[in-house]
Design a protein around this motif. Structure first.
Motif, mmCIF file in Angstrom:
data_model
loop_
_atom_site.group_PDB
_atom_site.id
_atom_site.type_symbol
_atom_site.label_atom_id
_atom_site.label_comp_id
_atom_site.label_asym_id
_atom_site.label_seq_id
_atom_site.Cartn_x
_atom_site.Cartn_y
_atom_site.Cartn_z
ATOM 1 N N PRO A 26 0.824 -1.205 0.000
ATOM 2 C CA PRO A 26 0.000 0.000 0.000
ATOM 3 C C PRO A 26 0.864 1.263 0.000
ATOM 4 N N ASN A 27 0.352 2.299 -0.619
ATOM 5 C CA ASN A 27 0.974 3.618 -0.541
ATOM 6 C C ASN A 27 2.360 3.743 -1.165
ATOM 7 N N VAL A 28 2.644 2.977 -2.206
ATOM 8 C CA VAL A 28 3.952 3.085 -2.839
ATOM 9 C C VAL A 28 3.887 3.876 -4.145
ATOM 10 N N GLY A 29 2.672 4.291 -4.520
ATOM 11 C CA GLY A 29 2.547 5.099 -5.736
ATOM 12 C C GLY A 29 1.985 4.353 -6.938
ATOM 13 N N LYS A 30 1.331 3.241 -6.690
ATOM 14 C CA LYS A 30 0.748 2.477 -7.813
ATOM 15 C C LYS A 30 -0.237 3.328 -8.601
ATOM 16 N N SER A 31 -1.171 3.944 -7.873
ATOM 17 C CA SER A 31 -2.197 4.715 -8.573
ATOM 18 C C SER A 31 -1.588 5.923 -9.275
ATOM 19 N N THR A 32 -0.571 6.516 -8.675
ATOM 20 C CA THR A 32 0.067 7.666 -9.308
ATOM 21 C C THR A 32 0.686 7.263 -10.642
ATOM 22 N N ILE A 33 1.397 6.148 -10.649
ATOM 23 C CA ILE A 33 1.993 5.670 -11.900
ATOM 24 C C ILE A 33 0.908 5.297 -12.896
ATOM 25 N N PRO A 90 -2.074 4.224 3.571
ATOM 26 C CA PRO A 90 -2.253 2.883 3.049
ATOM 27 C C PRO A 90 -3.725 2.527 2.969
ATOM 28 N N GLY A 91 -4.185 2.104 1.821
ATOM 29 C CA GLY A 91 -5.572 1.684 1.683
ATOM 30 C C GLY A 91 -6.406 2.653 0.885
ATOM 31 N N LYS A 92 -5.740 3.575 0.202
ATOM 32 C CA LYS A 92 -6.461 4.560 -0.576
ATOM 33 C C LYS A 92 -7.293 3.879 -1.674
ATOM 34 N N THR A 93 -6.660 3.011 -2.435
ATOM 35 C CA THR A 93 -7.388 2.301 -3.479
ATOM 36 C C THR A 93 -7.974 1.027 -2.891
ATOM 37 N N VAL A 94 -9.298 0.876 -2.972
ATOM 38 C CA VAL A 94 -9.874 -0.355 -2.439
ATOM 39 C C VAL A 94 -10.519 -1.217 -3.511
ATOM 40 N N ILE A 134 10.322 7.935 -10.561
ATOM 41 C CA ILE A 134 9.755 8.932 -9.658
ATOM 42 C C ILE A 134 8.379 9.211 -10.251
ATOM 43 N N ALA A 135 7.358 8.657 -9.626
ATOM 44 C CA ALA A 135 6.033 8.647 -10.258
ATOM 45 C C ALA A 135 5.553 10.034 -10.636
ATOM 46 N N ARG A 136 5.947 11.026 -9.851
ATOM 47 C CA ARG A 136 5.452 12.372 -10.115
ATOM 48 C C ARG A 136 6.137 13.011 -11.311
ATOM 49 N N LYS A 137 7.260 12.420 -11.745
ATOM 50 C CA LYS A 137 7.942 12.959 -12.920
ATOM 51 C C LYS A 137 7.704 12.013 -14.087
ATOM 52 N N TYR A 195 5.764 11.530 5.992
ATOM 53 C CA TYR A 195 5.137 12.717 5.403
ATOM 54 C C TYR A 195 5.754 12.942 4.038
ATOM 55 N N ARG A 196 4.931 13.321 3.098
ATOM 56 C CA ARG A 196 5.476 13.640 1.777
ATOM 57 C C ARG A 196 4.977 15.015 1.397
ATOM 58 N N LYS A 197 5.845 15.746 0.709
ATOM 59 C CA LYS A 197 5.425 17.073 0.290
ATOM 60 C C LYS A 197 4.329 16.929 -0.753
ATOM 61 N N GLU A 224 -4.592 15.199 3.258
ATOM 62 C CA GLU A 224 -4.523 13.781 2.951
ATOM 63 C C GLU A 224 -3.205 13.437 2.267
ATOM 64 N N ASP A 225 -2.818 14.280 1.314
ATOM 65 C CA ASP A 225 -1.607 14.037 0.551
ATOM 66 C C ASP A 225 -0.363 14.161 1.417
ATOM 67 N N LEU A 226 -0.469 15.022 2.408
ATOM 68 C CA LEU A 226 0.639 15.250 3.328
ATOM 69 C C LEU A 226 0.918 14.000 4.160
ATOM 70 N N VAL A 260 11.253 0.328 -8.845
ATOM 71 C CA VAL A 260 11.604 0.987 -7.588
ATOM 72 C C VAL A 260 11.184 2.448 -7.677
ATOM 73 N N ASN A 261 10.118 2.770 -6.970
ATOM 74 C CA ASN A 261 9.528 4.113 -7.072
ATOM 75 C C ASN A 261 9.979 4.978 -5.893
ATOM 76 N N LEU A 262 9.595 6.220 -5.901
ATOM 77 C CA LEU A 262 9.913 7.174 -4.838
ATOM 78 C C LEU A 262 11.415 7.387 -4.689
ATOM 79 N N LEU A 263 12.122 7.325 -5.810
ATOM 80 C CA LEU A 263 13.571 7.520 -5.759
ATOM 81 C C LEU A 263 13.928 8.909 -5.249
ATOM 82 N N ASP A 264 13.034 9.891 -5.490
ATOM 83 C CA ASP A 264 13.311 11.242 -4.993
ATOM 84 C C ASP A 264 13.304 11.276 -3.467
ATOM 85 N N GLU A 265 12.349 10.553 -2.876
ATOM 86 C CA GLU A 265 12.305 10.497 -1.411
ATOM 87 C C GLU A 265 13.552 9.811 -0.861
HETATM 88 N N1 LIG Z 1 7.724 12.315 -3.768
HETATM 89 C C1 LIG Z 1 7.074 11.325 -4.395
HETATM 90 N N2 LIG Z 1 5.821 11.050 -4.026
HETATM 91 C C2 LIG Z 1 5.175 10.059 -4.666
HETATM 92 C C3 LIG Z 1 5.775 9.295 -5.679
HETATM 93 N N3 LIG Z 1 4.897 8.360 -6.092
HETATM 94 C C4 LIG Z 1 3.777 8.542 -5.374
HETATM 95 N N4 LIG Z 1 3.926 9.575 -4.509
HETATM 96 C C5 LIG Z 1 2.941 10.033 -3.530
HETATM 97 O O1 LIG Z 1 2.689 8.951 -2.651
HETATM 98 C C6 LIG Z 1 1.340 8.913 -2.224
HETATM 99 C C7 LIG Z 1 0.718 7.568 -2.469
HETATM 100 O O2 LIG Z 1 0.492 7.353 -3.830
HETATM 101 P P1 LIG Z 1 -0.685 6.423 -4.401
HETATM 102 O O3 LIG Z 1 -0.490 6.403 -5.876
HETATM 103 O O4 LIG Z 1 -2.000 6.813 -3.865
HETATM 104 O O5 LIG Z 1 -0.277 5.028 -3.783
HETATM 105 P P2 LIG Z 1 -0.937 3.581 -4.001
HETATM 106 O O6 LIG Z 1 0.196 2.644 -4.133
HETATM 107 O O7 LIG Z 1 -1.929 3.619 -5.101
HETATM 108 O O8 LIG Z 1 -1.617 3.373 -2.584
HETATM 109 P P3 LIG Z 1 -2.851 2.412 -2.182
HETATM 110 O O9 LIG Z 1 -3.943 2.691 -3.142
HETATM 111 O O10 LIG Z 1 -3.168 2.837 -0.790
HETATM 112 O O11 LIG Z 1 -2.333 1.029 -2.236
HETATM 113 C C8 LIG Z 1 0.642 10.053 -2.949
HETATM 114 O O12 LIG Z 1 0.531 11.135 -2.055
HETATM 115 C C9 LIG Z 1 1.580 10.362 -4.110
HETATM 116 O O13 LIG Z 1 1.489 11.720 -4.494
HETATM 117 C C10 LIG Z 1 7.138 9.606 -6.041
HETATM 118 O O14 LIG Z 1 7.771 8.988 -6.896
HETATM 119 N N5 LIG Z 1 7.724 10.635 -5.361
#
Ligand SMILES: Nc1nc2c(ncn2[C@@H]2O[C@H](COP(=O)(O)OP(=O)(O)OP(=O)(O)O)[C@@H](O)[C@H]2O)c(=O)[nH]1
Ligand SMILES: [Mg+2]
Lengths: 72, 714
Positions: B34-41, B56-60, B167-170, B538-540, B405-407, B137-142
């Protein structure tokens, strides 16, 4: 000593997990197995639950569960 | 949060998906903790807008979307996050069944670069059910921020499957991922996953079983033989049954049972507890993950988490934890109240101007008076009110809440409040679904899937409507501004209004706890189960993106509902108000019928009928009330809250009416969408009815009490 008694910010090593069923499975999934280092780092305002650092992540547990985890 | 997510239902293997799958060239599943950025990607690749959030648990539920790359269509499937594939919780079953039996051409497992060790656990488990794995491997920026270095090439060698860093956001960092997906799908790349080797005794047992299993598994499922053997050794009946069902085979043949028993006998010989095979399996996987992580990660800064910890210390401290929470909520309301004023007035004036023009046009076209009145006074005005009075607060509150929420603040709220929920015999995760309820109760209800215990889940569902959703805030805000804020001027006025709304919310939270407790002691008897929640770092937040996205989302959503619900209801009300039987309009008949009862609650029949008519969408309640008061009269321009107040006061509203309307806004039957969600999620008409009755009765009783006490004192 149980995990519940471990003071904040001290490292404990897991010896036994006496929880059963679902909770036990969940804890194992989160990487809590025999020999895992664990550190209590936060208490919630009312003192329970407590958040622990496990394998670089922060996991909150209620005292009923942390009492069932034995440390070395 | 928000109703726009297109997906419902939990079965990924459904027909609809299969049909789209046929049209695309390849299918790719996105799995991960959970919360690794799947939905963002997923969003970035498909251009869709699945909701994301830092907890964790945003996407159900699943979502699928199409991504075109080099002229090939890829169907991407976003799977809810799971920590493992071995347990039997709902989301794990969904994930497991899809990856294993849905046979995607590739499964991308997304890892959080800041905690590779725990994340690898899932990679090794997935390797046992599919060969076509890509590790991302995501969140390399963090990780970089925390000075964690990861050797991706080495990881690739150790795992035997392709590894990409993102880096999912890029967006541009995802190009590489697409490349690898293409290579794997088109079989240009040969994968040789390095699966776990277990204790010798377990490996021997697998060998013992494998022959029999191999005889019955279908040709294209040979890869999972080893995994099936493991499950047989573990004797996990639920998984075994789902394998049997998916592959149309029986794993309960005499021969297999015979081998199973032989294997277990061997275990006892060497003192291996055959009831705890799973523990040994999990330990082996975890140890391997630990080992691999050690080889590829370097922590340049031992105190990488210091800042996070410092913030947490304050936000969860004994003294400040709860006050800060309330303050956050208060500030959000205050910004909403102050900020909504300006766009509200602007919109009203625009609507007034447009109204003049429309009237002129209708006159010019010689439209009959009846039609003109019906369309302008009935439909247009209701629409204009919903958009000018209701929309601005909704469109401001929502993005602000999304920022929190994003924070990553929501899990901390759950952490702070868990003890209270425990005392109410429920799960602390209910705090999370309650928070989602502020955005939309229907989403809160669907979100209860993160709660494992069915009893606690049902309680969370039934009590979700005890916190006001986005559609009810504007009503609370307007009433408190008119009847309480108006005693003060300037800044004080808005602050007093804020405090008043805040008080209503706190009453809602308090009642959530009380009712949960009562339910736990009566109809839904039981003890609190455990609470295991990950507190993500916490994430910006991406401030700009979040604001624009959620503002747009909310605005479109409200506009859509205004057109589909408010406009027709406006017409109906106008007809009711203007068609008379004898000398009395239908609306007055209804209102008079409800009036005696409504009077007991300290409101009037018009208000009560507005709430009933507002079932499809709560944001139309106030417009209906105004409509009922004005429908027979001449046109009145309403361009600010002050004017609304005047109308209400002319129709007999007092401070008591205001208070009671606020109470009833907080406590009445959930809206139609929420009820439908409850029916879907609980699968029971009985509980849906209960969810309808429960808050309504609370509201009626509380209103009557207030009115009684008021009348005694004054
Ligand atoms: N800084 C940074 N933040 C990221 C990155 N990828 C995702 N995020 C942030 O991480 C948080 C979680 O992202 P989601 O895409 O909701 O994660 P998920 O894996 O779908 O989570 P679940 O649905 O709970 O399983 C969000 O606030 C995103 O903006 C990244 O590569 N870098
Ligand atoms: Mg997600």
């Amino acid at each position: 000593m149980t995990l519940y008694e471990l003071p904040l910010n001290e490292v404990g090593i897991v010896k036994d997990i006496n929880c059963i069923g679902n909770i036990r499975r969940r804890l194992l999934d989160l990487g809590l197995i025999k020999g895992t280092p664990i550190i209590p780092i936060l208490k919630s305002p009312s003192g329970d639950p407590t958040a622990f650092e496990i394998r670089k992540t922060i996991i909150a547990l209620r005292k009923e569960d942390s009492k069932l985890i034995d440390l070395k | 949060m928000g109703l726009t997510s297109s997906s419902t239902g939990s079965n990924l293997l459904n027909k609809e998906l299969m049909n789209i799958q046929k049209k695309c060239d390849f299918t790719v599943a996105f799995a991960g903790n959970p919360n690794v950025g799947k939905s963002t990607i997923f969003n970035s690749l498909t251009g869709m807008h699945q909701h994301t959030g830092n907890w964790p648990g945003k996407t159900v539920s699943n979502a699928s979307g199409i991504c075109n790359y080099n002229n090939r269509d890829y169907l991407l499937v976003d799977i809810p996050g799971t920590y493992s594939l071995m347990s039997n919780s709902q989301e794990e079953e969904i994930a497991r069944d899809y990856i294993c039996f849905g046979k995607p051409d590739a499964t991308v497992i997304i890892l959080d670069a800041t905690c590779i060790e725990r994340n690898l656990n899932l990679v090794f488990q997935t390797m046992e059910i599919t060969k076509n794995i890509i590790v991302c491997v995501n969140l390399l920026d963090e990780a970089k921020k925390k000075k964690i270095e990861i050797n991706l090439e080495k990881l690739e060698t150790l795992l035997g499957v392709p590894v990409v860093g993102t880096i999912a956001r890029k967006r541009r960092t995802l190009k590489n991922l697409l490349n690898v997906i293409e290579q794997v799908c088109t079989k240009k790349r040969h994968l040789e996953p390095n699966c776990i080797t277990y204790l010798p005794a377990i490996e021997d047992a697998i060998l013992l079983l494998t022959g029999e299993v191999n005889k019955i598994t279908p040709q294209d499922f040979k890869y999972i033989n080893r995994w099936i053997c493991l499950k047989l050794l573990d004797d996990d009946q639920k998984i075994i049954q789902s394998i049997e069902k998916a592959l149309h085979i029986s794993l309960h043949s005499d021969k297999i049972i015979q081998k199973q028993n032989d294997a277990r006998k061997n275990f006892t010989k060497i003192d291996l507890d055959s009831n705890n095979i799973k523990d040994d399996i999990v330990s082996s996987i975890m140890k391997k993950s630990e080992d691999v992580a050690k080889q590829v990660c370097t922590f340049k800064n031992k105190e990488y988490n210091l800042r996070n910890k410092k913030i947490d210390k304050i936000l969860t401290s004994k003294k400040f934890g709860i006050p800060i929470m309330v303050a956050f909520l208060g500030i959000i309301f205050w910004i909403t109240i102050v900020g909504a004023n300006y766009p509200s007035q602007l919109l009203s004036s625009l609507f007034n101007i447009l109204q003049e023009k429309l009237l002129a046009l209708f006159y010019f076209l010689r439209v009959p008076t009846f039609i003109t009145e019906l369309l302008i006074n009935g439909m247009y005005k209701t629409l204009a009110w919903v958009i000018s009075v209701m929309l601005p607060p909704m469109a401001i509150f929502f993005p602000l809440f999304t920022l929190l929420e994003d924070l990553g603040y929501l899990p901390r709220i759950a952490f702070n409040l868990d003890n209270y929920f425990k005392k109410a015999c429920t799960s602390g995760k209910q705090a999370l679904t309650m928070c989602m309820g502020f955005g939309c109760n229907a989403c809160g209800v669907v979100g209860t899937r993160i709660i494992d215990s069915p009893r606690e889940r049902l309680i969370a569902m039934l009590t979700n409507a005890f916190v006001p959703c986005n559609g009810r805030f504007p009503l609370l805000i307007t009433i408190s501004t008119i009847f309480i804020g108006s005693y003060f001027t300037g800044m004080t006025s808005s602050i007093v209004s804020t405090l008043c709304v805040l008080l209503v919310i706190l009453i809602g939270i308090f009642l959530t706890l009380i009712i949960s407790k009562i339910l736990s002691k009566t109809v839904l008897k039981g003890f609190p189960s455990s609470f295991i929640l990950e507190l993500p770092p916490y994430r910006k937040p991406q401030v700009g993106k979040v604001l624009v996205r959620s503002l747009l989302d909310r605005t479109l959503f409200v506009l859509g509902r205004a057109i589909s619900v408010a406009a027709p209801v406006g017409i109906v009300i106008w007809l009711f108000a203007n068609i008379t039987i004898g000398n009395v309009s239908i609306l007055t008949y209804i209102a008079n019928f409800l009036d005696p009862f409504a009077k007991l609650m300290g409101i009037d029949g018009y208000i009560l009928s507005a709430f009933i008519l507002g079932i499809p969408a709560n944001e139309i309640v106030l417009p209906i009330i105004l409509m009922s008061y004005l429908a027979t009269g001449s046109l009145v321009d309403i361009d600010n809250t002050f004017a609304i107040g005047e109308i209400l006061k002319q129709n007999g509203w007092t401070l008591l009416t205001g208070i009671n309307v606020m109470i009833f806004t907080l406590l009445h039957f959930p809206c139609g969408t929420t009820l439908i969600s409850i029916k879907k999620e609980s699968g029971s008409l009985k509980w849906t009815l209960f969810a309808f009755v429960l808050p309504t009765i609370c509201g009626i009783i509380l209103c009557m009490l207030t009115t009684g006490v008021w009348n005694l004192i004054i």
